[in-house]
Design an enzyme around this catalytic site. Structure first.
Site, PDB file in Angstrom:
ATOM      1  N   TYR A  24     -24.913  29.112   7.334  1.00 53.44           N
ATOM      2  CA  TYR A  24     -23.918  28.667   6.353  1.00 53.44           C
ATOM      3  C   TYR A  24     -23.299  27.311   6.712  1.00 53.44           C
ATOM      4  CZ  TYR A  24     -24.354  33.337   4.457  1.00 53.44           C
ATOM      5  OH  TYR A  24     -24.853  34.469   3.898  1.00 53.44           O
ATOM      6  N   TYR A 154     -20.099  43.580   2.969  1.00 56.58           N
ATOM      7  CA  TYR A 154     -21.149  42.670   3.448  1.00 56.58           C
ATOM      8  C   TYR A 154     -22.297  43.522   3.985  1.00 56.58           C
ATOM      9  CZ  TYR A 154     -23.955  39.283   5.798  1.00 56.58           C
ATOM     10  OH  TYR A 154     -25.032  38.512   6.166  1.00 56.58           O
ATOM     11  N   LYS A 285     -27.660  45.295  15.362  1.00 56.82           N
ATOM     12  CA  LYS A 285     -26.773  44.572  16.282  1.00 56.82           C
ATOM     13  C   LYS A 285     -26.793  45.144  17.708  1.00 56.82           C
ATOM     14  CE  LYS A 285     -23.734  42.548  12.816  1.00 56.82           C
ATOM     15  NZ  LYS A 285     -23.875  41.126  13.054  1.00 56.82           N
TER      16      LYS A 285
HETATM   17  N1  PMP Z   1     -24.722  44.879   7.462  1.00 62.50           N
HETATM   18  C1  PMP Z   1     -23.585  44.603   8.132  1.00 62.50           C
HETATM   19  C2  PMP Z   1     -22.414  45.519   8.003  1.00 62.50           C
HETATM   20  C3  PMP Z   1     -23.515  43.461   8.929  1.00 62.50           C
HETATM   21  O1  PMP Z   1     -22.364  43.170   9.563  1.00 62.50           O
HETATM   22  C4  PMP Z   1     -24.654  42.625   9.047  1.00 62.50           C
HETATM   23  C5  PMP Z   1     -24.639  41.369   9.907  1.00 62.50           C
HETATM   24  N2  PMP Z   1     -23.424  40.798  10.158  1.00 62.50           N
HETATM   25  C6  PMP Z   1     -25.808  42.974   8.345  1.00 62.50           C
HETATM   26  C7  PMP Z   1     -25.809  44.100   7.563  1.00 62.50           C
HETATM   27  C8  PMP Z   1     -27.054  42.116   8.418  1.00 62.50           C
HETATM   28  O2  PMP Z   1     -27.665  42.234   9.644  1.00 62.50           O
HETATM   29  P1  PMP Z   1     -28.645  41.064  10.145  1.00 62.50           P
HETATM   30  O3  PMP Z   1     -27.806  39.855  10.340  1.00 62.50           O
HETATM   31  O4  PMP Z   1     -29.228  41.612  11.420  1.00 62.50           O
HETATM   32  O5  PMP Z   1     -29.683  40.890   9.096  1.00 62.50           O
END
Ligand code: PMP
Length: 448
Positions: A24, A154, A285
């Protein structure tokens, strides 16, 4: 050929600008630092003037590096797998690391999630979950393709996942026509909301589902805590009501525990804290301790049975790097550490980190321009009444020995689980100083 490892780290920063996109950020925005090493909770950085800094990583590299950098047990697990094989296709083949990992995931997640799909990132696991829900409905003889999500959500950056992100913050207008039109409920009430507020939200959800139930393939939520959409916890009754409503309309309840899972909000999985089992759970994560990209989709027997009875009989997804053995080895090691019954486990970590966050952030509540300072498990947030100046915050945090990456109105931390109370104190002192610098009379320009 020049040896890239021997290049001056300063030139890394210079060479980056205009060449590489960062998340971003404009192409020519440049990075603040280049990373020259990392160990434990620290990252070693070099700035544009060539000066070195050792900072506490208050972000755990976007919430993933929970065991810190170069953890000996993690390193050994990866090295052992490297000595065996690093990658192999998963179509028609299997391997020990994938099966071991899946068995552990089934054992450690809430009961009833007995089947596993290993995807290459959090966003991809969300894509797979959405596809699964549509396949489930088709197998049930229904043409349901829409999803119910929450404002403030998100779920990732791929197209399907973006479609279920907050309709304002999720840039839906930029991608109009590309993203499917989804359904959104207002943000659920805060944990401290009155029973009347909670009831009002539940009634709204019920009415919404009454009106749209026939279209809804699945309901997708970040359980109990919305992360990138606003660092905001919410009332368990809201999640419980969504569980009930999903069952009533036979929609697939997808719990996106990519951020909340593995202890971050103060319980191993937020769903367990709310006393619910979703039909599908996405994990990512901290799954690999931030060593490699991997996500897991966990699925109930009932939903898996319907997929098996469908015309394809299969979940229609299969990426090249599915169940990458190195990533699986990292995840097995990460899970062993997370659920170890000693001070390295998630529970002891949160018991150590949460009170330190609480006492360290308390002074921020005294600032007029701080809307709220709150702690949820291993997450500490100072929310301003104005947008955060990212450049200012980065600079002040670095001067206090901490790497932070704030967004919108939030200066926050999710420190590595290995952090001592003293390390957490360093982080909170930096956050409070950065928040203080945003007060009236402290002139700043809002940077992106
Ligand atoms: N879902 C949630 C709740 C997240 O916080 C994130 C990443 N911040 C994602 C999905 C996407 O994961 P990635 O960045 O590994 O694609």
């Amino acid at each position: 050929m020049p040896d890239p490892a021997r290049r001056d780290p300063l030139s890394t920063l210079e060479r980056d600008s205009g060449l590489l996109w960062h998340p971003y950020a404009p192409l020519d925005a440049g990075a603040h630092f280049s990373v020259t090493g990392a160990a434990g909770p620290y990252v070693d950085l070099c700035d544009v003037a060539g000066a070195s800094h050792r900072l506490v990583d208050g972000m755990s590299s976007w919430w993933s590096v929970v065991h810190g950098y170069r953890h000996p047990f993690m390193d050994a697990a990866l090295t052992a797998q490297l000595g065996s094989f690093s990658h192999v296709m998963f179509g028609g083949l299997t391997h020990g690391p994938a099966v071991d990992l899946a068995e552990r995931l089934v054992a450690f997640t809430p009961p009833g999630l007995d089947h596993v799909f290993l995807a290459d990132s959090g966003s991809v696991s969300v894509e797979v979950a959405l596809k699964l829900a549509v396949q489930y409905q088709r197998a049930r003889g229904r043409d349901r393709r829409r999803f119910l999500a929450l404002e403030g959500a998100y779920h990732g950056d791929t197209t399907g996942a973006m479609g279920v992100c907050d309709p304002v913050g999720g840039m839906h207008t930029d991608f109009a026509g590309l993203l499917a039109s989804q359904l959104f409920l207002p943000r659920p009430p805060l944990p401290e909301a009155s029973p009347a507020e909670v009831d009002a939200w539940v009634i709204k959800a019920e009415n919404f589902v009454d009106a749209h139930g026939a279209e809804i393939a699945g309901i997708i939520v970040e359980p109990l805590f919305q992360g990138a959409g606003g660092m905001r916890p919410y009332h368990p009754a809201a999640l419980q009501s969504l569980r009930r409503l999903a069952t009533e309309i036979d929609a697939v309840l997808i719990a996106d525990e990519i951020a909340t899972g593995f202890g971050r909000t103060g319980s191993d999985f937020a769903c367990r804290a709310a006393g619910i089992t979703p039909d599908v759970m996405c994990l990512g994560k901290a799954l690999t301790g931030g060593y490699l990209t991997l996500a897991a989709l966990m699925c109930s027997e009932t939903v898996a049975d319907v997929i098996t009875a469908s015309s394809h009989r299969a979940l229609m997804h299969g990426p090249t790097f599915m169940a990458n053995p190195l990533a699986c080895a990292a995840a097995i090691a990460s899970i062993s550490l997370l659920f170890a019954a000693d001070e390295g486990g998630w529970e002891a970590a949160i018991a150590r980190i949460a009170p330190a966050l609480e006492s360290g952030l308390a002074p921020a509540r005294g600032f007029e321009h701080v809307a709220e300072a709150r702690v949820t498990g291993g997450i500490g947030v100072v929310e301003l009444d104005r947008p955060v100046d990212v450049g200012l915050t980065t600079r002040i945090a670095a001067e206090h020995g901490v790497w932070l990456r704030p967004f919108r109105r939030h200066i926050y931390t999710m420190p590595p689980y290995i952090s001592s109370p003293e390390v957490v104190d360093t982080v909170t002192a930096a956050m409070v100083a950065a928040a203080a610098a945003h007060g009236d009379g402290c002139e700043f320009e809002v940077a992106s």
